[in-house]
Design a protein around this motif. Structure first.
Motif, PDB file in Angstrom:
ATOM      1  N   GLU A  19       5.437  40.836 -19.097  1.00 59.53           N
ATOM      2  CA  GLU A  19       6.766  40.242 -19.314  1.00 59.53           C
ATOM      3  C   GLU A  19       6.717  39.186 -20.412  1.00 59.53           C
ATOM      4  OE1 GLU A  19       9.015  40.621 -14.989  1.00 59.53           O
ATOM      5  OE2 GLU A  19       7.756  38.868 -15.361  1.00 59.53           O
ATOM      6  N   ALA A  20       5.658  38.378 -20.407  1.00 56.36           N
ATOM      7  CA  ALA A  20       5.512  37.340 -21.429  1.00 56.36           C
ATOM      8  C   ALA A  20       5.328  37.962 -22.811  1.00 56.36           C
ATOM      9  CB  ALA A  20       4.334  36.434 -21.079  1.00 56.36           C
ATOM     10  N   LEU A  21       4.540  39.035 -22.877  1.00 53.37           N
ATOM     11  CA  LEU A  21       4.368  39.745 -24.147  1.00 53.37           C
ATOM     12  C   LEU A  21       5.707  40.297 -24.643  1.00 53.37           C
ATOM     13  CD1 LEU A  21       1.088  41.725 -23.339  1.00 53.37           C
ATOM     14  CD2 LEU A  21       1.312  39.875 -25.011  1.00 53.37           C
ATOM     15  N   LYS A  22       6.469  40.898 -23.729  1.00 53.78           N
ATOM     16  CA  LYS A  22       7.776  41.455 -24.087  1.00 53.78           C
ATOM     17  C   LYS A  22       8.726  40.355 -24.545  1.00 53.78           C
ATOM     18  CE  LYS A  22      11.083  44.572 -24.250  1.00 53.78           C
ATOM     19  NZ  LYS A  22      11.101  45.618 -25.313  1.00 53.78           N
ATOM     20  N   ALA A  23       8.677  39.195 -23.864  1.00 54.96           N
ATOM     21  CA  ALA A  23       9.523  38.067 -24.271  1.00 54.96           C
ATOM     22  C   ALA A  23       9.198  37.646 -25.699  1.00 54.96           C
ATOM     23  CB  ALA A  23       9.330  36.896 -23.313  1.00 54.96           C
ATOM     24  N   GLY A  24       7.900  37.592 -26.012  1.00 57.03           N
ATOM     25  CA  GLY A  24       7.508  37.258 -27.373  1.00 57.03           C
ATOM     26  C   GLY A  24       8.014  38.269 -28.379  1.00 57.03           C
ATOM     27  N   GLU A  25       7.948  39.542 -28.022  1.00 59.41           N
ATOM     28  CA  GLU A  25       8.431  40.595 -28.913  1.00 59.41           C
ATOM     29  C   GLU A  25       9.932  40.479 -29.140  1.00 59.41           C
ATOM     30  OE1 GLU A  25       7.199  44.081 -26.873  1.00 59.41           O
ATOM     31  OE2 GLU A  25       5.076  43.860 -27.409  1.00 59.41           O
ATOM     32  N   LEU A  26      10.682  40.178 -28.066  1.00 57.21           N
ATOM     33  CA  LEU A  26      12.135  40.037 -28.196  1.00 57.21           C
ATOM     34  C   LEU A  26      12.497  38.855 -29.093  1.00 57.21           C
ATOM     35  CD1 LEU A  26      13.230  40.701 -24.499  1.00 57.21           C
ATOM     36  CD2 LEU A  26      13.768  42.137 -26.472  1.00 57.21           C
ATOM     37  N   MET A  27      11.798  37.743 -28.919  1.00 54.29           N
ATOM     38  CA  MET A  27      12.084  36.558 -29.739  1.00 54.29           C
ATOM     39  C   MET A  27      11.668  36.778 -31.185  1.00 54.29           C
ATOM     40  SD  MET A  27      11.399  33.345 -27.128  1.00 54.29           S
ATOM     41  CE  MET A  27       9.718  33.796 -26.655  1.00 54.29           C
ATOM     42  N   LYS A  28      10.571  37.494 -31.387  1.00 51.68           N
ATOM     43  CA  LYS A  28      10.137  37.825 -32.748  1.00 51.68           C
ATOM     44  C   LYS A  28      11.164  38.728 -33.428  1.00 51.68           C
ATOM     45  CE  LYS A  28       6.182  39.736 -35.290  1.00 51.68           C
ATOM     46  NZ  LYS A  28       4.806  40.308 -35.157  1.00 51.68           N
ATOM     47  N   ALA A  29      11.648  39.740 -32.681  1.00 52.14           N
ATOM     48  CA  ALA A  29      12.646  40.655 -33.240  1.00 52.14           C
ATOM     49  C   ALA A  29      13.945  39.930 -33.577  1.00 52.14           C
ATOM     50  CB  ALA A  29      12.919  41.790 -32.257  1.00 52.14           C
ATOM     51  N   GLU A  30      14.229  38.871 -32.831  1.00 49.41           N
ATOM     52  CA  GLU A  30      15.432  38.070 -33.084  1.00 49.41           C
ATOM     53  C   GLU A  30      15.264  37.191 -34.320  1.00 49.41           C
ATOM     54  OE1 GLU A  30      19.393  36.969 -32.089  1.00 49.41           O
ATOM     55  OE2 GLU A  30      18.115  38.551 -31.229  1.00 49.41           O
ATOM     56  N   GLY A  31      14.036  37.076 -34.820  1.00 47.22           N
ATOM     57  CA  GLY A  31      13.769  36.248 -35.990  1.00 47.22           C
ATOM     58  C   GLY A  31      13.681  34.763 -35.684  1.00 47.22           C
ATOM     59  N   LEU A  32      13.372  34.416 -34.433  1.00 41.85           N
ATOM     60  CA  LEU A  32      13.330  33.005 -34.050  1.00 41.85           C
ATOM     61  C   LEU A  32      12.083  32.321 -34.602  1.00 41.85           C
ATOM     62  CD1 LEU A  32      14.529  33.452 -30.377  1.00 41.85           C
ATOM     63  CD2 LEU A  32      15.734  32.155 -32.152  1.00 41.85           C
ATOM     64  N   ARG A  33      12.267  31.135 -35.141  1.00 39.86           N
ATOM     65  CA  ARG A  33      11.169  30.304 -35.633  1.00 39.86           C
ATOM     66  C   ARG A  33      11.295  28.946 -34.953  1.00 39.86           C
ATOM     67  NH1 ARG A  33       9.936  34.578 -36.788  1.00 39.86           N
ATOM     68  NH2 ARG A  33       9.379  35.501 -38.816  1.00 39.86           N
ATOM     69  N   PHE A  34      10.409  28.673 -34.030  1.00 38.61           N
ATOM     70  CA  PHE A  34      10.549  27.463 -33.223  1.00 38.61           C
ATOM     71  C   PHE A  34       9.940  26.245 -33.919  1.00 38.61           C
ATOM     72  CE2 PHE A  34      10.791  30.793 -29.922  1.00 38.61           C
ATOM     73  CZ  PHE A  34      12.040  30.454 -29.417  1.00 38.61           C
ATOM     74  N   ASP A  35      10.611  25.123 -33.762  1.00 40.26           N
ATOM     75  CA  ASP A  35      10.101  23.845 -34.250  1.00 40.26           C
ATOM     76  C   ASP A  35       9.327  23.110 -33.168  1.00 40.26           C
ATOM     77  OD1 ASP A  35      11.425  23.737 -36.962  1.00 40.26           O
ATOM     78  OD2 ASP A  35      13.206  23.929 -35.693  1.00 40.26           O
ATOM     79  N   PHE A  36       9.693  23.366 -31.916  1.00 40.73           N
ATOM     80  CA  PHE A  36       9.044  22.652 -30.812  1.00 40.73           C
ATOM     81  C   PHE A  36       9.229  23.466 -29.534  1.00 40.73           C
ATOM     82  CE2 PHE A  36       7.475  19.164 -28.335  1.00 40.73           C
ATOM     83  CZ  PHE A  36       6.808  18.345 -29.247  1.00 40.73           C
ATOM     84  N   ALA A  37       8.275  23.302 -28.615  1.00 44.66           N
ATOM     85  CA  ALA A  37       8.366  23.976 -27.317  1.00 44.66           C
ATOM     86  C   ALA A  37       8.048  22.987 -26.204  1.00 44.66           C
ATOM     87  CB  ALA A  37       7.401  25.159 -27.256  1.00 44.66           C
ATOM     88  N   HIS A  38       8.655  23.232 -25.052  1.00 44.57           N
ATOM     89  CA  HIS A  38       8.450  22.377 -23.876  1.00 44.57           C
ATOM     90  C   HIS A  38       8.131  23.271 -22.689  1.00 44.57           C
ATOM     91  CE1 HIS A  38      10.323  18.848 -25.900  1.00 44.57           C
ATOM     92  NE2 HIS A  38      11.006  19.801 -26.516  1.00 44.57           N
ATOM     93  N   THR A  39       7.264  22.794 -21.815  1.00 42.53           N
ATOM     94  CA  THR A  39       6.957  23.550 -20.616  1.00 42.53           C
ATOM     95  C   THR A  39       6.567  22.591 -19.495  1.00 42.53           C
ATOM     96  OG1 THR A  39       5.726  25.452 -19.759  1.00 42.53           O
ATOM     97  CG2 THR A  39       4.500  23.921 -21.158  1.00 42.53           C
ATOM     98  N   SER A  40       6.322  23.158 -18.318  1.00 42.04           N
ATOM     99  CA  SER A  40       5.936  22.351 -17.162  1.00 42.04           C
ATOM    100  C   SER A  40       4.423  22.122 -17.184  1.00 42.04           C
ATOM    101  CB  SER A  40       6.347  23.063 -15.873  1.00 42.04           C
ATOM    102  OG  SER A  40       5.494  24.172 -15.626  1.00 42.04           O
ATOM    103  N   VAL A  41       3.893  21.556 -16.117  1.00 41.60           N
ATOM    104  CA  VAL A  41       2.447  21.384 -16.003  1.00 41.60           C
ATOM    105  C   VAL A  41       1.863  22.430 -15.050  1.00 41.60           C
ATOM    106  CG1 VAL A  41       2.496  18.939 -16.592  1.00 41.60           C
ATOM    107  CG2 VAL A  41       2.695  19.616 -14.197  1.00 41.60           C
ATOM    108  N   LEU A  42       2.591  23.519 -14.838  1.00 44.03           N
ATOM    109  CA  LEU A  42       2.147  24.600 -13.956  1.00 44.03           C
ATOM    110  C   LEU A  42       1.733  25.803 -14.800  1.00 44.03           C
ATOM    111  CD1 LEU A  42       4.926  24.210 -11.256  1.00 44.03           C
ATOM    112  CD2 LEU A  42       2.577  23.353 -11.169  1.00 44.03           C
TER     113      LEU A  42
END
Length: 250
Positions: A35-58
């Motif tokens: 699922e995580a790989l697919k999410a990356g593929e979807l965001m890549k196909a969308e042309g997204l270029r992230f400046d910053f990311a946030h996540t939990s400590v889990l």
């Protein structure tokens, strides 16, 4: 324009086992990695270029984020990890089987614990080894700030300071931001962003591993939002989340 993507972690082992997970640090399954790989593929196909990311400590959220960014060749993106994006704390329910809990307490009561806006499950005792006060990753925090249980309302209270202090300023600077977190910390943000009612948020379920893209205006008001990929697949995945306590599976 400011762009925000919310991504729930891929399927975890306790999603698969149909257990209340909360702050327990459970890893993703192989299906979750896919699922995580697919999410990356979807965001890549969308042309997204992230400046910053946030996540939990889990780790289930951290691993999902890293996997998706690797697919996008964006592992260089700065990442901030914070306990404020952790899943809702499920109190004494953590570790219990959802279907068995439903059989014991009744579907109506479990739905209140799972989906009501401001009714928390029974609290976990401070002396319980599973209480966050006894976890090294929270050792520098005031024990009074650490929950023994949470409702969605108190989860939102926990998440919002981080939104205002860390995420919103980046968006106001016209940055593109990815938040990889959990079903209820993201539901809390969803409620805040879309201004749905307390009743409406009860029926909103965030599927695992499907990016939710928000286009915002300069005041961070939502202009539009959508799941990437097949909308019918996202709808089916959200329905599966809603049916967990009934079906005994994820």
């Amino acid at each position: 324009m400011p762009t925000l993507v919310l991504l729930r972690h891929g399927q975890s082992q306790w999603n698969l086992d149909n257990r209340f997970t909360g702050w327990v640090d459970v890893d993703i399954t192989e299906a979750g990695r896919q699922e995580a790989l697919k999410a990356g593929e979807l965001m890549k196909a969308e042309g997204l270029r992230f400046d910053f990311a946030h996540t939990s400590v889990l780790k289930r959220a951290i691993r999902t984020l890293n996997t998706a960014l690797e697919v996008m060749d964006q592992l260089w993106v700065p990442v901030e990890k914070t306990w404020r994006l952790n899943e809702r704390h499920y109190g004494a329910l953590q570790g219990l089987d959802k279907a068995e809990t439903t059989a014991k307490h009744g579907e109506a009561q479990v739905k209140i614990w799972r989906r009501s806006y401001d009714v928390p499950p029974p609290a976990m005792d401070l002396k319980d080894p599973g209480h966050p006060a006894n976890d090294l990753r929270y050792a520098k925090l005031d024990v009074k700030a650490l929950p023994g249980t949470e409702s969605l309302a108190t989860t939102l209270d926990r998440v919002l300071p981080y939104w205002h202090d860390a995420i919103a300023p980046q968006l106001k600077a016209q940055q593109t931001v990815l938040v990889t977190a959990h079903g209820n910390s993201l539901r809390a943000l969803y409620k805040y962003l879309t201004d749905v009612t307390e009743a409406q948020i009860l029926e909103i379920n965030i599927p695992t591993g499907i990016p939710l893209l928000f286009d915002l205006d300069d005041a961070l008001k939502v202009k539009s939002f959508r799941y990437l990929g097949d909308p019918d697949a996202a709808k089916r995945a959200a329905e599966a989340v809603a049916n967990q306590a009934k079906a005994g599976k994820h």
